[in-house]
Design an enzyme around this catalytic site. Structure first.
Site, short mmCIF file in Angstrom:
data_model
loop_
_atom_site.label_atom_id
_atom_site.label_comp_id
_atom_site.label_asym_id
_atom_site.label_seq_id
_atom_site.Cartn_x
_atom_site.Cartn_y
_atom_site.Cartn_z
NE ARG A 249 51.31 31.33 -39.45
CZ ARG A 249 51.32 30.04 -39.46
NH1 ARG A 249 49.91 29.65 -39.27
NH2 ARG A 249 52.09 29.20 -39.59
CB THR B 109 51.84 33.75 -30.34
OG1 THR B 109 51.93 34.59 -31.30
CG2 THR B 109 52.75 33.83 -29.17
CG ASP C 53 56.63 30.91 -45.28
OD1 ASP C 53 56.20 31.57 -46.36
OD2 ASP C 53 56.65 30.97 -44.43
CG ASP D 296 60.27 31.90 -46.42
OD1 ASP D 296 60.42 33.06 -46.49
OD2 ASP D 296 60.26 31.29 -45.63
C1 PRP Z 1 51.29 33.50 -44.18
C2 PRP Z 1 50.25 33.72 -45.22
C3 PRP Z 1 49.05 34.38 -44.56
C4 PRP Z 1 49.33 33.64 -42.91
C5 PRP Z 1 48.32 32.51 -42.95
O1 PRP Z 1 52.06 34.77 -44.09
O2 PRP Z 1 50.46 34.25 -46.27
O3 PRP Z 1 49.08 35.63 -44.53
O4 PRP Z 1 50.67 33.08 -42.92
O5 PRP Z 1 48.47 31.96 -41.57
P1 PRP Z 1 47.23 32.22 -40.55
O6 PRP Z 1 45.99 31.56 -41.31
O7 PRP Z 1 47.58 31.31 -39.48
O8 PRP Z 1 47.44 33.70 -40.00
P2 PRP Z 1 53.18 35.03 -43.01
O9 PRP Z 1 52.69 35.60 -41.67
O10 PRP Z 1 54.25 33.68 -43.13
O11 PRP Z 1 53.96 36.25 -43.89
P3 PRP Z 1 54.61 36.13 -45.45
O12 PRP Z 1 53.57 36.29 -46.28
O13 PRP Z 1 55.47 37.65 -45.01
O14 PRP Z 1 55.75 35.25 -45.19
N1 URA Z 2 51.67 30.47 -43.87
C1 URA Z 2 52.23 29.51 -45.14
O1 URA Z 2 52.75 30.33 -45.96
N2 URA Z 2 51.89 28.25 -45.04
C2 URA Z 2 51.17 27.57 -44.14
O2 URA Z 2 51.14 26.49 -44.33
C3 URA Z 2 50.65 28.21 -43.20
C4 URA Z 2 50.80 29.80 -43.06
#
Ligand code: PRP
Ligand code: URA
Length: 209
Positions: A104, A108, A200, A203
Site C-alpha cells: 500500500r 495514497t 501493521d 511489521d
Molecule cells: C497491509 C495488509 C494488506 C493491506 C491492507 O499490507 O497486509 O495487504 O495492507 O490494506 P488495504 O485493505 O487498505 O489495501 P502492506 O501494504 O502494509 O504491506 P506488507 O504486508 O508488506 O506490510
Molecule cells: N495494514 C495493516 O497491516 N494494518 C492496518 O490496520 C491497515 C493496513
C-alpha cells in the site's frame, strides 16, 4: 451475492484479542496468526467435495468418504499473508502455494503489485487467498482482479481483521467470492489503519517496526 462468514467462535475471538495487544511479541504474534488461520480455514474448507472410496478396514470392506475434485492453491498476499500459510497447510498439506506481492502506498493508500507467481493450472483450483488485514480493501480487490485474470473461478478470501469499508468494497467489486473474516472492526482512521485493529500486521509478524 458473496458468501460472508464473520466468526464469533470464542477461541478465535480470544486469540484475536491476544494479537491486538501491543505487548504481544513477534514470536507469539506469529504463532497466533497461524493458529487463527487454521481455525478459520477449518470452516472455510467445510464444502470440500468428497466422494466415496472402497476401503478395507481390519473388520470388513466398506465405502468411506475421501476428499476429491478441485485441488486447493494457497495464495498469501505478501508480506503479511505469509503468516497465515502454515496455518492453512496444516489442514491441506498437499496444497500448492502461490504468492502475490502487494504494498500500500503510504501516501495514497493505493495498492501496488510487485510480484506474482502462481502454481500451474491455477484456473482449475480453488484459491485460498490470505491476508490478515482488510482495511480499505484496495489490496484484496486488486489481488482478486489478478487471480480472475489468470482464469481462477473459485476464491475464498480470508482475513483475520476487517474494516467495514474494506469488506463493503470487496464484496461490491467481487460478489462471486467467499469472504471469511475473523473479526469485523469499527472503522478506519485518517491513515487508513483499522481501528482498534492490531497495527501493521506485516511489521508485527516480521519484527520490522
Ligand atoms: C497491509 C495488509 C494488506 C493491506 C491492507 O499490507 O497486509 O495487504 O495492507 O490494506 P488495504 O485493505 O487498505 O489495501 P502492506 O501494504 O502494509 O504491506 P506488507 O504486508 O508488506 O506490510
Ligand atoms: N495494514 C495493516 O497491516 N494494518 C492496518 O490496520 C491497515 C493496513
Amino acid at each position: 451475492m458473496s458468501k460472508i462468514v464473520v466468526f464469533d467462535h470464542p477461541l478465535i475471538q480470544h486469540k484475536i484479542s491476544l494479537l491486538r495487544d501491543c505487548t504481544t511479541g513477534t514470536r507469539d504474534f506469529r504463532i497466533l496468526i497461524e493458529e487463527i488461520a487454521t481455525l478459520m480455514g477449518y470452516e472455510a474448507l467445510r464444502d470440500l467435495p468428497v466422494g466415496m472410496k472402497e476401503i478395507k478396514t481390519p473388520i470388513e470392506t466398506t465405502s468411506a468418504p475421501v476428499i476429491t475434485g478441485k485441488t486447493i492453491a494457497v495464495v498469501p498476499i505478501l508480506r503479511a499473508g505469509l503468516g497465515m500459510v502454515k496455518g492453512i497447510l496444516a489442514l491441506v498439506p498437499t496444497a500448492k502455494v502461490g504468492h502475490i506481492g502487494m504494498y500500500r502506498d503510504p501516501e495514497t493508500h493505493e495498492p501496488h503489485e510487485y510480484y506474482a507467481k502462481l502454481p500451474e493450472s491455477i484456473e482449475e483450483r480453488t484459491v485460498m487467498l490470505l491476508d490478515p488485514m482488510l482495511a480499505t480493501g484496495g489490496s484484496a480487490v486488486a489481488a482478486v482482479d489478478y487471480l480472475k485474470k489468470q482464469g481462477v473461478k473459485s476464491i475464498k478470501f480470508m482475513s483475520i481483521i476487517a474494516a467495514p469499508e474494506g469488506l463493503s468494497k470487496l464484496i461490491l467489486a467481487h460478489p462471486d467470492i467467499e469472504v471469511y473474516v475473523g473479526h469485523l472492526d469499527e472503522k478506519l482512521n485518517e491513515n487508513k489503519y483499522i481501528v482498534p485493529g492490531l497495527g501493521d500486521a506485516g511489521d508485527r509478524i516480521f519484527g520490522t517496526i
